[in-house]
Design a protein around this motif. Structure first.
Motif, PDB file in Angstrom:
ATOM      1  N   SER A 277      -4.596   2.163 -11.118  1.00 54.09           N
ATOM      2  CA  SER A 277      -5.332   3.253 -10.469  1.00 54.09           C
ATOM      3  C   SER A 277      -4.508   3.954  -9.397  1.00 54.09           C
ATOM      4  N   GLY A 278      -3.409   3.330  -8.977  1.00 54.77           N
ATOM      5  CA  GLY A 278      -2.570   3.913  -7.933  1.00 54.77           C
ATOM      6  C   GLY A 278      -2.941   3.472  -6.532  1.00 54.77           C
ATOM      7  N   ALA A 279      -3.962   2.609  -6.396  1.00 54.41           N
ATOM      8  CA  ALA A 279      -4.351   2.133  -5.067  1.00 54.41           C
ATOM      9  C   ALA A 279      -3.259   1.275  -4.457  1.00 54.41           C
ATOM     10  N   LEU A 280      -2.537   0.536  -5.302  1.00 50.45           N
ATOM     11  CA  LEU A 280      -1.407  -0.268  -4.876  1.00 50.45           C
ATOM     12  C   LEU A 280      -0.229   0.028  -5.800  1.00 50.45           C
ATOM     13  N   LYS A 281       0.963  -0.318  -5.354  1.00 49.17           N
ATOM     14  CA  LYS A 281       2.164  -0.016  -6.133  1.00 49.17           C
ATOM     15  C   LYS A 281       2.983  -1.285  -6.331  1.00 49.17           C
TER      16      LYS A 281
ATOM     17  N   ASP B  63      -8.203  -5.288   2.391  1.00 50.84           N
ATOM     18  CA  ASP B  63      -7.494  -4.677   3.511  1.00 50.84           C
ATOM     19  C   ASP B  63      -6.148  -4.097   3.092  1.00 50.84           C
ATOM     20  N   LEU B  64      -5.535  -4.660   2.066  1.00 46.89           N
ATOM     21  CA  LEU B  64      -4.287  -4.092   1.564  1.00 46.89           C
ATOM     22  C   LEU B  64      -4.558  -2.723   0.940  1.00 46.89           C
ATOM     23  N   ILE B  65      -5.616  -2.628   0.162  1.00 45.19           N
ATOM     24  CA  ILE B  65      -5.998  -1.333  -0.428  1.00 45.19           C
ATOM     25  C   ILE B  65      -6.419  -0.355   0.660  1.00 45.19           C
TER      26      ILE B  65
ATOM     27  N   ASN C 134       0.880  -1.169   0.000  1.00 44.34           N
ATOM     28  CA  ASN C 134       0.000   0.000   0.000  1.00 44.34           C
ATOM     29  C   ASN C 134       0.918   1.220   0.000  1.00 44.34           C
ATOM     30  N   PRO C 135       0.859   2.074  -1.033  1.00 43.31           N
ATOM     31  CA  PRO C 135       1.816   3.186  -1.131  1.00 43.31           C
ATOM     32  C   PRO C 135       1.689   4.206  -0.007  1.00 43.31           C
ATOM     33  N   GLN C 136       0.529   4.250   0.645  1.00 41.78           N
ATOM     34  CA  GLN C 136       0.370   5.170   1.769  1.00 41.78           C
ATOM     35  C   GLN C 136       1.051   4.643   3.031  1.00 41.78           C
ATOM     36  N   LYS C 137       1.205   3.332   3.112  1.00 39.66           N
ATOM     37  CA  LYS C 137       1.826   2.717   4.296  1.00 39.66           C
ATOM     38  C   LYS C 137       3.319   2.458   4.093  1.00 39.66           C
ATOM     39  N   ILE C 138       3.696   2.164   2.846  1.00 37.46           N
ATOM     40  CA  ILE C 138       5.086   1.827   2.529  1.00 37.46           C
ATOM     41  C   ILE C 138       5.601   2.808   1.471  1.00 37.46           C
TER      42      ILE C 138
ATOM     43  N   LEU D  72      -0.679 -11.062 -11.009  1.00 41.43           N
ATOM     44  CA  LEU D  72      -0.854  -9.904 -11.881  1.00 41.43           C
ATOM     45  C   LEU D  72      -2.302  -9.700 -12.313  1.00 41.43           C
ATOM     46  N   PRO D  73      -3.028 -10.757 -12.754  1.00 46.04           N
ATOM     47  CA  PRO D  73      -4.419 -10.523 -13.173  1.00 46.04           C
ATOM     48  C   PRO D  73      -5.294  -9.941 -12.069  1.00 46.04           C
ATOM     49  N   SER D  74      -5.050 -10.349 -10.820  1.00 51.11           N
ATOM     50  CA  SER D  74      -5.926  -9.902  -9.733  1.00 51.11           C
ATOM     51  C   SER D  74      -5.636  -8.475  -9.301  1.00 51.11           C
ATOM     52  N   VAL D  75      -4.417  -7.981  -9.556  1.00 52.26           N
ATOM     53  CA  VAL D  75      -4.015  -6.711  -8.967  1.00 52.26           C
ATOM     54  C   VAL D  75      -3.711  -5.616  -9.988  1.00 52.26           C
TER      55      VAL D  75
END
Length: 268
Positions: free
Chosen positions: A160-164, A138-140, A75-79, A151-154
């Motif tokens: 969108s930038g929700a995850l990195k 919960d990761l998002i 999660n880019p906001q946490k890490i 890769l297909p799931s994420v």
């Protein structure tokens, strides 16, 4: 269409696939009940003290179907890390503060993240979930810090930038994210892991049914529509004859047993 019949998909999530496979084991070997299995199926003998079925004797492997690439995502906001080296430095600076999510204890996503933790020499707490959906939610949402996902799931969440995405987990880079280096290229020379999925039937499925279904899979996955669908999902078609699939299951079981032993994971 290849089988000239209607197919009903019955999702039975839980325990990383044990619930669904238990249903397969109880099914009549009449050629009308099949299951999709993942790496988890051959991992479980190493991470569980007991299982409600024998992973080889109580199923009839029919064919490997495909493989899917994994990648490590926080999660880019946490890490606040831009690559694997920065993530490793952050985890080493604050050992035990951060956690990683998985789709359940002993699942392939658990081992994939645990392999990173072990090989990078860092400490992070494992937070298991009951499936990929709750894990990703919960990761998002920031309840957990990082994890390994297919890769297909994420991919939509990465775009969108929700995850990195910090690194590809396989031996090669991915066409969908050509600028993303592998963990190997970022300093973890021994790191390589990915996902696969296979088709199996109940125990004692007659050889005639095994061949009929295998041939139907070949026709289905040779069609332009299915090829395009798999490519769109960033999955690779990999078909294997039944005998080769059985041998592959055995080799994978031995490989993950070694991974579990190196990771120091005690059977549950």
């Amino acid at each position: 269409a290849a089988l000239r019949t209607t197919v009903v998909v019955e999702n039975q999530p839980g325990a990383g696939g044990i619930v669904g496979t238990s249903a397969l084991v109880r099914a009549a070997p009449d050629g009308y009940t099949l299951s999709m299995l993942s790496n988890n199926h051959v991992i479980f003998p190493s991470v569980y003290k007991s299982l409600p079925f024998d992973p080889l004797a109580d199923i009839t492997p029919i064919s490997m179907v495909g493989m899917t690439p994994f990648l490590l995502v926080p999660n880019p906001q946490k890490i606040p890390a831009n690559d694997i080296k920065e993530l490793t430095a952050l985890l080493k600076k604050q050992p035990g503060r951060y956690n990683y999510a998985s789709s359940g204890n002993g699942t392939i996503l658990h081992l994939a993240a645990e392999m990173y933790v072990q090989q990078a020499g860092v400490k992070a707490r494992h937070i298991p979930y009951k499936g990929v959906g709750p894990m990703m939610a919960d990761l998002i949402g920031g309840q957990v810090d990082f994890g390994v996902l297919s890769l297909p799931s994420v991919l939509p969440q990465i775009k969108s930038g929700a995850l990195k995405a910090l690194g590809a987990c396989g031996a090669d880079q991915m066409a969908a994210l050509p600028d993303l280096p592998t963990l190997r290229e970022q300093g973890l020379a021994q790191y390589e892991i990915g996902g696969w999925f296979a088709t199996a039937g109940p125990p004692k499925l007659p050889e005639a049914d095994v061949r009929r279904i295998y041939e139907a899979l070949g026709r289905a996955f040779g069609s332009p529509e299915v090829k395009q669908a798999m490519a769109t999902q960033n999955n690779k078609i990999v078909l294997m004859p039944p005998e080769q699939t059985v041998a592959y299951f055995r080799s994978e079981m031995a490989k993950y047993a070694a991974v579990v032993k190196r990771a120091g994971l005690e059977p549950m």
